[in-house]
Design an enzyme around this catalytic site. Sequence first.
Site, PDB file in Angstrom:
ATOM      1  N   LYS A 239       0.841  -1.201   0.000  1.00  0.00           N
ATOM      2  CA  LYS A 239       0.000   0.000   0.000  1.00  0.00           C
ATOM      3  C   LYS A 239       0.881   1.258   0.000  1.00  0.00           C
ATOM      4  CE  LYS A 239      -3.948  -2.241   2.161  1.00  0.00           C
ATOM      5  NZ  LYS A 239      -4.707  -2.601   3.368  1.00  0.00           N
TER       6      LYS A 239
ATOM      7  N   GLN B 120      -4.753  -1.128   9.530  1.00  0.00           N
ATOM      8  CA  GLN B 120      -4.687  -2.471   8.956  1.00  0.00           C
ATOM      9  C   GLN B 120      -5.289  -3.488   9.929  1.00  0.00           C
ATOM     10  OE1 GLN B 120      -3.716  -3.123   5.815  1.00  0.00           O
ATOM     11  NE2 GLN B 120      -4.122  -5.320   6.043  1.00  0.00           N
TER      12      GLN B 120
ATOM     13  N   ASP C 181     -11.132   3.085   3.987  1.00  0.00           N
ATOM     14  CA  ASP C 181     -11.541   1.677   3.893  1.00  0.00           C
ATOM     15  C   ASP C 181     -13.056   1.548   3.697  1.00  0.00           C
ATOM     16  OD1 ASP C 181      -9.587  -0.360   3.985  1.00  0.00           O
ATOM     17  OD2 ASP C 181      -9.165   0.052   6.098  1.00  0.00           O
TER      18      ASP C 181
HETATM   19  N1  GUN Z   1      -7.073  -6.578   6.213  1.00  0.00           N
HETATM   20  C1  GUN Z   1      -7.469  -7.353   5.167  1.00  0.00           C
HETATM   21  N2  GUN Z   1      -8.097  -6.616   4.233  1.00  0.00           N
HETATM   22  C2  GUN Z   1      -8.117  -5.353   4.695  1.00  0.00           C
HETATM   23  C3  GUN Z   1      -8.627  -4.125   4.153  1.00  0.00           C
HETATM   24  O1  GUN Z   1      -9.210  -4.049   3.070  1.00  0.00           O
HETATM   25  N3  GUN Z   1      -8.421  -3.022   4.932  1.00  0.00           N
HETATM   26  C4  GUN Z   1      -7.795  -3.075   6.147  1.00  0.00           C
HETATM   27  N4  GUN Z   1      -7.689  -1.962   6.828  1.00  0.00           N
HETATM   28  N5  GUN Z   1      -7.318  -4.193   6.660  1.00  0.00           N
HETATM   29  C5  GUN Z   1      -7.482  -5.318   5.932  1.00  0.00           C
END
Ligand code: GUN
Length: 295
Positions: free
Chosen positions: A53, A97, A120
């Site tokens: 990311k 996350q 998100d």
């Molecule tokens: N963990 C697995 N997928 C995601 C996601 O799309 N966003 C976040 N913040 N954590 C995750």
Amino acid sequence: MGAKIIDGKAFAAKLTARLAEVVQGLDTSITPPALAVVLVGEDAASEVYVRNKIRTTEACGMKSIEHRLPATTNQEELLDLITRLNNDDGVDGILVQLPLPPQIDADAVINAINPEKDVDGFHVVNVGRLGAGLPSLVPCTPFGSLMLLKDTLGDLSGLNAVIIGRSNIVGKPMAQLLLAENCTTTIAHSRSKDLPAIARSADIVVAAVGRPQMVKGDWVKPGAVVIDVGINRINTNNGKTRLVGDVDFDAIAPHAAAITPVPGGVGPMTIACLLRNTLLAASRRRHFDLPADFA
Ligand code: GUN
């Protein structure tokens, strides 16, 4: 005739290139959109996701602000950080996350994020806005999956869509998005009666269960389009490991119309959509316009 392999990696690369172009073209008075990424603990998969990311954020010309906290962090400390990021005018998007360590209530943390910075799309305000058909920040994996479906099929109106999996991150928002596209939408899950028969009724199958190769060849009708959201690491016969999705790709590809591979399907779209959300959040918060393809 085998299925068309839906190249999510190439699609995501095009989208991130377009994002970079838009960011580059912003008025010089506008500082680049900034994404704060919060990682608590040392979960190996989360480390990889967060690294990707951050790399892609910077490749798009956006700013990434990384906050790494130890696995022993308590809820109050994390909530303090969220408050600081909410109040920081230089931060457009906040991503915490998941999963978080067990001593932390993930829902409380997500719902402490300013909904305008919730890139998100997990905050209850954004969940509610999506359900009500109002402008919102939309969860990245379902939105990326929808982009691939529309690119493959065009108009989705009237199609039967079956989503296998009912998570807040993928299954439920995917259903809202497909409903908004006028699909007849079913959410099936591990307790559904006769899951194979439900899946076989679908023109579109979205698999988001987190179980390796659960969706078998005869669960998918000929000509259906299959979106595989799963990423599972399995052991192979030669003592190595490999990534597989939630569907049995080799059994389905010969008779489906189109299918996403794992890796290289939905995964890259998630990050591209996160950056799209970051740009959208910045434009709404700071009141600057975006080209029509990002409105
Ligand atoms: N963990 C697995 N997928 C995601 C996601 O799309 N966003 C976040 N913040 N954590 C995750």
